[in-house]
Design a protein around this motif. Sequence first.
Motif, mmCIF file in Angstrom:
data_model
loop_
_atom_site.group_PDB
_atom_site.id
_atom_site.type_symbol
_atom_site.label_atom_id
_atom_site.label_comp_id
_atom_site.label_asym_id
_atom_site.label_seq_id
_atom_site.Cartn_x
_atom_site.Cartn_y
_atom_site.Cartn_z
ATOM 1 N N ILE A 122 -3.300 -3.159 -10.338
ATOM 2 C CA ILE A 122 -2.235 -3.023 -10.720
ATOM 3 C C ILE A 122 -1.666 -3.153 -11.932
ATOM 4 C CG2 ILE A 122 0.526 -2.947 -9.895
ATOM 5 C CD1 ILE A 122 -0.290 -4.252 -6.750
ATOM 6 N N ASP A 123 -2.374 -4.644 -11.845
ATOM 7 C CA ASP A 123 -1.875 -4.889 -13.901
ATOM 8 C C ASP A 123 -2.160 -4.134 -14.822
ATOM 9 O OD1 ASP A 123 -0.633 -6.482 -15.930
ATOM 10 O OD2 ASP A 123 -1.884 -6.853 -16.499
ATOM 11 N N LYS A 145 0.695 -1.058 -0.011
ATOM 12 C CA LYS A 145 -0.014 0.161 0.027
ATOM 13 C C LYS A 145 0.828 1.064 -0.111
ATOM 14 C CE LYS A 145 -3.592 2.855 2.557
ATOM 15 N NZ LYS A 145 -4.359 2.784 3.758
ATOM 16 N N MET A 146 2.143 1.476 0.887
ATOM 17 C CA MET A 146 2.627 2.044 0.584
ATOM 18 C C MET A 146 3.130 2.381 -0.329
ATOM 19 S SD MET A 146 5.912 2.765 3.656
ATOM 20 C CE MET A 146 6.945 2.063 2.180
ATOM 21 N N ILE A 185 -5.540 -0.460 -3.272
ATOM 22 C CA ILE A 185 -5.638 -0.061 -2.066
ATOM 23 C C ILE A 185 -6.599 -0.109 -1.403
ATOM 24 C CG2 ILE A 185 -5.628 2.543 -0.719
ATOM 25 C CD1 ILE A 185 -3.607 3.874 -2.514
ATOM 26 N N LEU A 186 -7.999 0.571 -2.453
ATOM 27 C CA LEU A 186 -8.997 0.011 -1.155
ATOM 28 C C LEU A 186 -9.498 -1.332 -1.235
ATOM 29 C CD1 LEU A 186 -11.733 1.091 -0.118
ATOM 30 C CD2 LEU A 186 -12.451 0.395 -2.591
ATOM 31 N N ALA A 187 -9.143 -2.166 -1.881
ATOM 32 C CA ALA A 187 -8.614 -3.521 -1.869
ATOM 33 C C ALA A 187 -7.978 -4.355 -0.969
ATOM 34 C CB ALA A 187 -8.550 -4.395 -3.397
ATOM 35 N N ILE A 188 -7.287 -3.368 -0.452
ATOM 36 C CA ILE A 188 -6.077 -3.672 0.221
ATOM 37 C C ILE A 188 -5.863 -3.691 1.380
ATOM 38 C CG2 ILE A 188 -3.491 -3.426 1.306
ATOM 39 C CD1 ILE A 188 -2.554 -2.667 -1.476
ATOM 40 N N ASP A 189 -6.982 -2.889 1.733
ATOM 41 C CA ASP A 189 -7.715 -1.892 3.336
ATOM 42 C C ASP A 189 -8.590 -2.948 3.513
ATOM 43 O OD1 ASP A 189 -6.176 -0.070 2.728
ATOM 44 O OD2 ASP A 189 -7.782 2.049 2.622
ATOM 45 N N SER A 190 -9.699 -3.563 2.661
ATOM 46 C CA SER A 190 -10.775 -4.264 2.086
ATOM 47 C C SER A 190 -10.532 -5.840 2.863
ATOM 48 C CB SER A 190 -11.713 -4.258 1.498
ATOM 49 O OG SER A 190 -12.267 -2.643 1.316
#
Length: 453
Positions: free
Chosen positions: A422-423, A192-193, A406-411
């Motif tokens: 990302i692709d 995420k960073m 980023i939203l998918a990571i947070d979820s």
Amino acid sequence: MSTIAAVSTPDATGGIAVIRVSGEKALEIADKVFTSVSGKKAVDMEGYTCAYGYASDGDERLDDCILTVFRAPHSYTGENTAEISCHGGIYVTRRILRTLINNGADNALPGEFTKRAFLNGKLDLTQAEAVMDVISAKSERELKMAEELRDGAAFKLADKCSGKLIKILGDLAAWADYPEEDIPAVEPENLKMVLEEVRKELSSLVQNYDAGRIIREGILTAIVGRPNVGKSTLFNSLSGVQRSIVTDIAGTTRDIVEETVRLGDIVLRLSDTAGIRDTDDVIEGIGVEMAEKMIDSAELVIAVFDGGCPLTEDDLYLINKINNKNTVAVINKNDIDLKLDTSIFKENNIQFVYLSAKENTGISELKSAIENIFMLNETSFNTVSAANERQKCCIDNAIKSIDSAILAIDSGELLDAVNVLIDEAEQSLLELTGKKITESVVDEVFSRFCVGK
């Protein structure tokens, strides 16, 4: 690819004209048209060298010329290139081009020389697009922006972001495909960073896009106001020519009069409109309706008011109409006693300037007010930005995919889903730089170029 030829200088009479020939047989075709006084052939000349001679069509001598040879890959297109410099007469220039065509060259399509430079790896797509921006630049700011893009500033930043995404994709692929190996897991927080860093860098390419577009294309501007407040006088003053009829008769302007003018580094695409008022005249009423539609579609409204009298009902109607628009209120006729109360402009957060269209004073204040509205200061152009809608769309799509990742990571989504997003962002950046792009998009980009470039 075929050998192409075109006139690379304007189709107008001038001191000199240049006909460019590029392709595998460029030098052989040049030898069929050009004869050097030294007897040296183009095919035997080294790159970056010139020869003096003349161009002929068979036995007919056309003009004294200079032939310049560029050898592949050290040429603009990356191909063998010959340039014939002749006198700048329209007829003689076309005759030499026609003779080259008759001896085996093909007519170049719009932008085909620069397209070949792109296809041969001499330019990336953002640099190629900047070539036309350099040609069409009409101010120092515009030229500076175009030169930064031509030097590859946008490509370098996008390519840097692309490299970070490729590394992420590689780490995710290695971790997923070789679970038995001792490969460190990709930590969501670290992922995420990096994505947030990439997003910030890409955002810098679009944050000043509107300011850059305004500098390149100009601001669609409507001059509006009730009859006889000085709209047409201001229009003529800004235009520098008598384009609008100026009389003391109310309702003289009934149609929209248009002109492109430059105010310092700002280009205004001006429209002088009919005076806005209630009228029983059918034709004038159509003009008023068109003026009100121009207010709705304009990017900037210059609302003119007569400073020599109090606000009227028509003035108040206009102020209500322009509320929440990019507006500069011009208090005209400041060369006489002012009777207009400006408090209503302050209450509605409308910038206003004092000006005399008749005496041509106050123009610098008008320019400053417009720059303030669109934040057109020097700092707006110290950051590289997208040059056109194609580039902006690619960057917007990349940012959208990164936001979703980023939203998918947070979820707490699986990293496989993050990988797909990302692709998608990476594909958008490859399209931006031209590293992965369809032939139809390439054709569309270069179709905007002039022939000969």
